[in-house]
Design a protein around this motif. Sequence first.
Motif, PDB file in Angstrom:
ATOM      1  N   SER A   6      35.103  35.465 -10.326  1.00  0.00           N
ATOM      2  CA  SER A   6      35.611  34.364  -9.498  1.00  0.00           C
ATOM      3  C   SER A   6      36.321  33.364 -10.408  1.00  0.00           C
ATOM      4  CB  SER A   6      34.469  33.662  -8.757  1.00  0.00           C
ATOM      5  OG  SER A   6      33.807  34.534  -7.885  1.00  0.00           O
ATOM      6  N   VAL A   7      37.340  32.715  -9.869  1.00  0.00           N
ATOM      7  CA  VAL A   7      38.069  31.694 -10.615  1.00  0.00           C
ATOM      8  C   VAL A   7      37.951  30.370  -9.863  1.00  0.00           C
ATOM      9  CG1 VAL A   7      40.333  30.916 -11.426  1.00  0.00           C
ATOM     10  CG2 VAL A   7      39.695  33.328 -11.628  1.00  0.00           C
ATOM     11  N   VAL A   8      37.511  29.348 -10.574  1.00  0.00           N
ATOM     12  CA  VAL A   8      37.457  27.996 -10.025  1.00  0.00           C
ATOM     13  C   VAL A   8      38.417  27.136 -10.839  1.00  0.00           C
ATOM     14  CG1 VAL A   8      36.044  25.943  -9.621  1.00  0.00           C
ATOM     15  CG2 VAL A   8      35.086  28.223  -9.212  1.00  0.00           C
ATOM     16  N   SER A  51      30.274  30.253  -5.909  1.00  0.00           N
ATOM     17  CA  SER A  51      31.131  31.406  -6.166  1.00  0.00           C
ATOM     18  C   SER A  51      30.348  32.706  -6.096  1.00  0.00           C
ATOM     19  CB  SER A  51      31.796  31.278  -7.537  1.00  0.00           C
ATOM     20  OG  SER A  51      32.690  30.188  -7.555  1.00  0.00           O
ATOM     21  N   GLY A  52      31.012  33.724  -5.574  1.00  0.00           N
ATOM     22  CA  GLY A  52      30.340  35.004  -5.409  1.00  0.00           C
ATOM     23  C   GLY A  52      30.456  35.944  -6.591  1.00  0.00           C
ATOM     24  N   GLY A  53      31.181  35.561  -7.621  1.00  0.00           N
ATOM     25  CA  GLY A  53      31.389  36.442  -8.762  1.00  0.00           C
ATOM     26  C   GLY A  53      30.203  36.503  -9.691  1.00  0.00           C
ATOM     27  N   GLU A  54      30.108  37.630 -10.390  1.00  0.00           N
ATOM     28  CA  GLU A  54      29.087  37.757 -11.437  1.00  0.00           C
ATOM     29  C   GLU A  54      29.526  37.056 -12.710  1.00  0.00           C
ATOM     30  OE1 GLU A  54      27.509  42.193 -10.452  1.00  0.00           O
ATOM     31  OE2 GLU A  54      29.677  41.807 -10.481  1.00  0.00           O
ATOM     32  N   ARG A  55      30.804  36.796 -12.812  1.00  0.00           N
ATOM     33  CA  ARG A  55      31.377  35.942 -13.854  1.00  0.00           C
ATOM     34  C   ARG A  55      32.233  34.897 -13.147  1.00  0.00           C
ATOM     35  NH1 ARG A  55      28.276  38.618 -16.272  1.00  0.00           N
ATOM     36  NH2 ARG A  55      28.557  39.771 -18.231  1.00  0.00           N
ATOM     37  N   VAL A  56      32.162  33.658 -13.611  1.00  0.00           N
ATOM     38  CA  VAL A  56      32.951  32.576 -13.012  1.00  0.00           C
ATOM     39  C   VAL A  56      33.777  31.934 -14.120  1.00  0.00           C
ATOM     40  CG1 VAL A  56      32.939  30.448 -11.674  1.00  0.00           C
ATOM     41  CG2 VAL A  56      31.144  32.151 -11.305  1.00  0.00           C
ATOM     42  N   LEU A  57      35.092  32.061 -14.001  1.00  0.00           N
ATOM     43  CA  LEU A  57      36.010  31.481 -14.976  1.00  0.00           C
ATOM     44  C   LEU A  57      36.499  30.149 -14.420  1.00  0.00           C
ATOM     45  CD1 LEU A  57      37.546  31.963 -17.648  1.00  0.00           C
ATOM     46  CD2 LEU A  57      39.361  33.031 -16.296  1.00  0.00           C
ATOM     47  N   ASP A  82      24.529  23.691 -14.736  1.00  0.00           N
ATOM     48  CA  ASP A  82      25.148  24.483 -15.797  1.00  0.00           C
ATOM     49  C   ASP A  82      24.895  25.964 -15.523  1.00  0.00           C
ATOM     50  OD1 ASP A  82      26.558  25.068 -18.006  1.00  0.00           O
ATOM     51  OD2 ASP A  82      25.126  24.297 -19.459  1.00  0.00           O
ATOM     52  N   ASP A  83      25.748  26.538 -14.682  1.00  0.00           N
ATOM     53  CA  ASP A  83      25.595  27.916 -14.231  1.00  0.00           C
ATOM     54  C   ASP A  83      25.846  28.881 -15.391  1.00  0.00           C
ATOM     55  OD1 ASP A  83      26.087  30.465 -12.922  1.00  0.00           O
ATOM     56  OD2 ASP A  83      26.291  29.320 -11.060  1.00  0.00           O
ATOM     57  N   SER A  84      24.905  29.781 -15.625  1.00  0.00           N
ATOM     58  CA  SER A  84      25.030  30.712 -16.745  1.00  0.00           C
ATOM     59  C   SER A  84      26.190  31.686 -16.566  1.00  0.00           C
ATOM     60  CB  SER A  84      23.723  31.488 -16.926  1.00  0.00           C
ATOM     61  OG  SER A  84      23.438  32.248 -15.759  1.00  0.00           O
ATOM     62  N   ARG A  85      26.680  31.838 -15.334  1.00  0.00           N
ATOM     63  CA  ARG A  85      27.814  32.742 -15.089  1.00  0.00           C
ATOM     64  C   ARG A  85      29.137  32.111 -15.487  1.00  0.00           C
ATOM     65  NH1 ARG A  85      28.117  33.339  -9.034  1.00  0.00           N
ATOM     66  NH2 ARG A  85      27.685  31.100  -9.243  1.00  0.00           N
ATOM     67  N   ALA A  86      29.160  30.803 -15.651  1.00  0.00           N
ATOM     68  CA  ALA A  86      30.418  30.071 -15.814  1.00  0.00           C
ATOM     69  C   ALA A  86      30.899  30.076 -17.252  1.00  0.00           C
ATOM     70  CB  ALA A  86      30.247  28.640 -15.326  1.00  0.00           C
ATOM     71  N   LEU A  87      32.191  30.240 -17.395  1.00  0.00           N
ATOM     72  CA  LEU A  87      32.870  30.147 -18.680  1.00  0.00           C
ATOM     73  C   LEU A  87      34.001  29.140 -18.493  1.00  0.00           C
ATOM     74  CD1 LEU A  87      32.678  31.636 -21.456  1.00  0.00           C
ATOM     75  CD2 LEU A  87      34.555  33.080 -20.657  1.00  0.00           C
ATOM     76  N   HIS A  88      33.903  28.010 -19.167  1.00  0.00           N
ATOM     77  CA  HIS A  88      34.886  26.934 -19.009  1.00  0.00           C
ATOM     78  C   HIS A  88      35.978  27.079 -20.072  1.00  0.00           C
ATOM     79  CE1 HIS A  88      32.587  24.463 -16.085  1.00  0.00           C
ATOM     80  NE2 HIS A  88      31.540  25.042 -16.660  1.00  0.00           N
ATOM     81  N   ASP A 104      34.841  21.316 -29.575  1.00  0.00           N
ATOM     82  CA  ASP A 104      33.833  20.285 -29.870  1.00  0.00           C
ATOM     83  C   ASP A 104      33.508  19.446 -28.644  1.00  0.00           C
ATOM     84  OD1 ASP A 104      33.787  21.166 -32.465  1.00  0.00           O
ATOM     85  OD2 ASP A 104      34.960  19.491 -33.285  1.00  0.00           O
ATOM     86  N   ALA A 105      34.477  19.287 -27.732  1.00  0.00           N
ATOM     87  CA  ALA A 105      34.273  18.472 -26.529  1.00  0.00           C
ATOM     88  C   ALA A 105      33.462  19.200 -25.463  1.00  0.00           C
ATOM     89  CB  ALA A 105      35.613  18.049 -25.955  1.00  0.00           C
ATOM     90  N   GLY A 106      33.192  20.492 -25.664  1.00  0.00           N
ATOM     91  CA  GLY A 106      32.288  21.174 -24.743  1.00  0.00           C
ATOM     92  C   GLY A 106      32.849  22.379 -24.020  1.00  0.00           C
TER      93      GLY A 106
END
Length: 425
Positions: A6-8, A51-57, A82-88, A104-106
């Motif tokens: 999923s993409v947010v 989001s329904g994805g197993e990975r969330v970008l 802080d969803d473990s599926r999310a990659l920011h 460094d900003a997160g």
Amino acid sequence: MPYRVSVVVRYRKAVTYGVHALLAALERAGAECEIHFGASAAETAALVAASGGERVLVLWSFYSPDAEAMAAELAEVRALGDDSRALHIAGGVHATAEPQQVIDAGWDLAAIGEGESTIVALVAALRADSPLREVPGLALRDHDGVALRTRPAPQLPLDAYPSFPDRRRNFGPIEITRGCRFCQTPFMFGAQFRHRSVESVREHVRLMTAHGLKDVRFITPTSLSYGAPGPDPDLDRVEELLDGVRSELPAHGRVFFGSFPSEIRPEHVTPEAMRLLKRYVANDNIIIGAQSGSDRVLDASGRGHGVEPVRAAVRIAMEYGFRPNVDFIFGMPGESAADQSDSLKLAADLAGMGARIHTHTFMPLPGTPWRDAEPAFIPISTMTELDRLAQRGDAYGHWRRQAEHATRLAETARSYPRRTPRRRT
């Protein structure tokens, strides 16, 4: 079985065009995902959770002046869940120029350079659960916190990806040229011009008109350089473009060229060029980049033109029925009180001719040669004169806010010296 992605998008008005280009790249590559748009930090966090994805970008894009505010929003999103599926991932000109600061900003990742091929490869990697170090155009946190860069993303012809997606209908201006050398975004894309073909532009227009749209605008750092290998104009190519666009529009369709979100270099404003625009465009104003009323400052900044072409450009544009909006930047490095006085005088003269003055304050933008430069002092007398021009309706702009941004950017530059070695995979 591949993972669902999923993409947010943290969707902001200031960066919609770039986001639309990324969505178009996913669509053309057949890598479409469940996509959601968050208009605030709270909404973005809620969309990640739903989001329904197993990975969330989670896509973030911003310019350098907004980096601090976006980092605060990122912290808020993480605090809300802080969803473990999310990659920011942060993209855009600031992430390209300052990947270490972004890490460094997160943010988990920084996208470096043009994002179209990177996002396609990144989504594919997440689906296949393959190493992100194999994705081009990324910076990710190494074992000791240092930003580790992957191989560079390829710079493809503009025709490779559309400016906006088809099925999502996120329409906007058509990007026709990348490259230049005078501000942050062109430095991200490189100094060499790359142009979208006339046929690709016409395809965009056909798509827009099929959905009932009738106004066409363009994204380009210098409008009249379209089709040319360098900054000098090729009016035959410009006319080929404009004529092709008009042929795709209905009778009531309108073409806007040389106005926002693009501009025209002052030395390109000639009677021949204005007659050409008069035949094709609907806009009654054009944007001209002057930047300074001092020949010395213009020469030091590498603008490639002096003061007199600016005066001539305003005079010619007015003669052909265009009202010029002329950009000025105050506080440029090394600018003296005499230089500022020259700029104020030129601005007042141009306003007297009928131009509107768009005022800016110099900002030491990452990714440009003046990233570490110290802004020149702007005294009260200059501020007072700028306010006077604005009160008369002759000037507009956010120069005071930019002055605040400039201070923060200078502080950040000192914290992240450019001489720090880059670490690559």
